[in-house]
Write a protein that holds these residues in place. Structure first.
Motif, PDB file in Angstrom:
ATOM      1  N   PRO A 193      -2.251  34.371  23.371  1.00 54.81           N
ATOM      2  CA  PRO A 193      -1.349  34.686  24.483  1.00 54.81           C
ATOM      3  C   PRO A 193      -0.866  33.461  25.261  1.00 54.81           C
ATOM      4  CG  PRO A 193      -3.118  36.281  24.408  1.00 54.81           C
ATOM      5  CD  PRO A 193      -3.454  35.229  23.372  1.00 54.81           C
ATOM      6  N   SER A 197       3.475  33.554  25.339  1.00 54.58           N
ATOM      7  CA  SER A 197       4.120  34.040  26.570  1.00 54.58           C
ATOM      8  C   SER A 197       5.607  33.699  26.592  1.00 54.58           C
ATOM      9  CB  SER A 197       3.425  33.452  27.806  1.00 54.58           C
ATOM     10  OG  SER A 197       3.449  32.031  27.764  1.00 54.58           O
ATOM     11  N   SER A 200       7.716  36.370  25.295  1.00 55.87           N
ATOM     12  CA  SER A 200       7.293  37.656  25.879  1.00 55.87           C
ATOM     13  C   SER A 200       6.234  38.315  25.012  1.00 55.87           C
ATOM     14  CB  SER A 200       8.501  38.595  26.056  1.00 55.87           C
ATOM     15  OG  SER A 200       9.442  38.040  26.944  1.00 55.87           O
ATOM     16  N   PHE A 201       5.388  37.472  24.407  1.00 54.68           N
ATOM     17  CA  PHE A 201       4.231  37.897  23.601  1.00 54.68           C
ATOM     18  C   PHE A 201       4.631  38.642  22.321  1.00 54.68           C
ATOM     19  CE2 PHE A 201       3.114  38.054  28.149  1.00 54.68           C
ATOM     20  CZ  PHE A 201       2.200  37.012  28.190  1.00 54.68           C
ATOM     21  N   LYS A 266      -0.241  40.125  23.979  1.00 56.69           N
ATOM     22  CA  LYS A 266      -0.364  40.125  25.431  1.00 56.69           C
ATOM     23  C   LYS A 266      -1.801  40.442  25.794  1.00 56.69           C
ATOM     24  CE  LYS A 266       1.571  42.175  29.618  1.00 56.69           C
ATOM     25  NZ  LYS A 266       2.542  43.154  30.182  1.00 56.69           N
ATOM     26  N   SER A 267      -2.354  39.751  26.768  1.00 50.52           N
ATOM     27  CA  SER A 267      -3.763  39.932  27.108  1.00 50.52           C
ATOM     28  C   SER A 267      -3.970  41.021  28.154  1.00 50.52           C
ATOM     29  CB  SER A 267      -4.355  38.618  27.631  1.00 50.52           C
ATOM     30  OG  SER A 267      -3.698  38.198  28.805  1.00 50.52           O
ATOM     31  N   GLU A 270      -4.568  39.076  32.745  1.00 49.39           N
ATOM     32  CA  GLU A 270      -3.523  38.053  32.843  1.00 49.39           C
ATOM     33  C   GLU A 270      -3.700  37.215  34.101  1.00 49.39           C
ATOM     34  OE1 GLU A 270       0.493  39.234  30.931  1.00 49.39           O
ATOM     35  OE2 GLU A 270      -0.086  40.941  32.177  1.00 49.39           O
ATOM     36  N   GLU A 297      -6.241  34.741  27.870  1.00 53.64           N
ATOM     37  CA  GLU A 297      -5.197  33.968  27.187  1.00 53.64           C
ATOM     38  C   GLU A 297      -5.627  33.376  25.848  1.00 53.64           C
ATOM     39  OE1 GLU A 297      -5.837  29.748  29.635  1.00 53.64           O
ATOM     40  OE2 GLU A 297      -4.011  30.930  29.890  1.00 53.64           O
TER      41      GLU A 297
END
Length: 323
Positions: A193, A197, A200-201, A266-267, A270, A297
């Motif tokens: 992640p 990013s 947008s993952f 995405k994690s 965050e 991340e």
């Protein structure tokens, strides 16, 4: 040899682990984020020093091998007891140290901790032919190199240096009479992640692919060489690669068989996970960690690790651990 070379046919193996946050089950000091809420929210329900919401790779591979979860060096290192194996991994550890003041022993130093225990004698529990030593390396040297914006031209030399250190450590472990020495391949760093990013993952950052490919290529060559030397010299030692990279990519490409929310890179946690300032959390947390592949991340969730080890096989088979 049988279809599962990591498993002993009779005696329950002990597991000895060296590595970083992908393997650390609680060796780091209590002021690190792994000891802060919300880490450990799934298991054991509170922070336990694992860089995850719950169980991690070390817990799962111990289960696969039929071994007990190894003792922590932090709590059992001075007792010189090896009856249940030992986990020497520290979150934040690298192979090549850039800072002489690092609070974490690097992987070479971790291996030497076991050497010191063995050489000190009067050890409770011996290293047996069924025991497994595992070096779990998630690329801390490379992540530091990238985040420090160091010249890309120096990456090849760094990869060669890292793999050379891993090679030496595997030789040292075999010198301690381990018949089974395993090392993990490097996961796809560009899919973490922290590097996805920007898209947008939705896609892996391909700029890290070359270094990961080179690391894993050189590692395969090292393991093949060690196995050939063992065969020729009739040492009876076997070296394995646990192909974490293959497992990561399989899960990501299959979208976790729809068990995880998309985008998968995405994690759940965050921001600065586990950190607060003036009483305000510096992170946001998802509603259901089980629906996320990544916890923060760089680390998978417990469910993420389970999906990785379901690909590797239960139990780990020769086809998934072959050099």
């Amino acid at each position: 040899m049988g279809s599962n070379q990591l498993l002993g046919p009779k005696k329950t193996p002990k597991l000895f682990v060296f590595g970083d946050s992908y393997a650390d089950t609680g060796n780091t000091k209590s002021d690190t984020e792994a000891w802060a809420v919300p880490y450990g929210i799934t298991f054991p329900g509170k922070p336990s020093g694992r860089y995850c919401d719950g169980l991690i790779a070390t817990d799962l591979i111990a289960k696969v091998l039929g071994a007990e979860s190894p003792h922590l060096y932090r709590t059992h290192g001075k007792n010189k007891t090896l009856k249940k194996g030992m986990n020497f991994a520290f979150g934040g550890s690298k192979v090549v140290d850039y800072s002489p003041h690092s609070p974490f022993p690097n992987i070479t130093a971790q291996v030497n901790l076991l050497v010191d225990i063995v050489l000190a004698g009067r050890v409770q529990g011996d290293i047996t032919p069924t025991d497994v030593s595992l070096i779990s390396y998630a690329g801390g040297d490379y992540i530091y190199f990238i985040d420090e914006n160091r010249p890309a031209a120096g990456m090849k030399a760094l990869v060669e240096e890292v793999v050379d250190h891993l090679h030496v450590n595997m030789i040292v472990l075999s010198g301690l009479l381990f018949k089974k020495v395993a090392v993990t391949s490097l996961q796809p760093i560009g899919c973490l992640p922290t590097y996805t990013s920007a898209s947008s993952f939705k896609s892996c950052n391909e700029s890290q692919s070359a270094l990961v490919e080179l690391h894993n290529k050189l590692l395969r060559q090292v393991v093949a060489k060690l196995n050939e030397q063992s065969r020729v010299m009739k040492k009876g030692q076997h070296y394995f690669i646990i192909d974490i990279h293959h497992a990561f990519m399989t899960v990501l490409k299959n979208k976790g068989s729809k068990r995880f929310k998309t985008p998968m890179m995405k994690s759940c946690c965050e921001g600065f996970c586990g950190r607060s300032m003036d009483g305000d959390k510096l992170y946001t947390l998802c509603d259901d960690p089980k629906s996320f592949f990544f916890w923060d991340e760089v680390h998978p969730t417990q469910e993420g690790w389970k999906s990785i080890y379901s690909v590797l096989g239960n139990p780990l088979t020769e086809s998934k651990t072959k050099p």
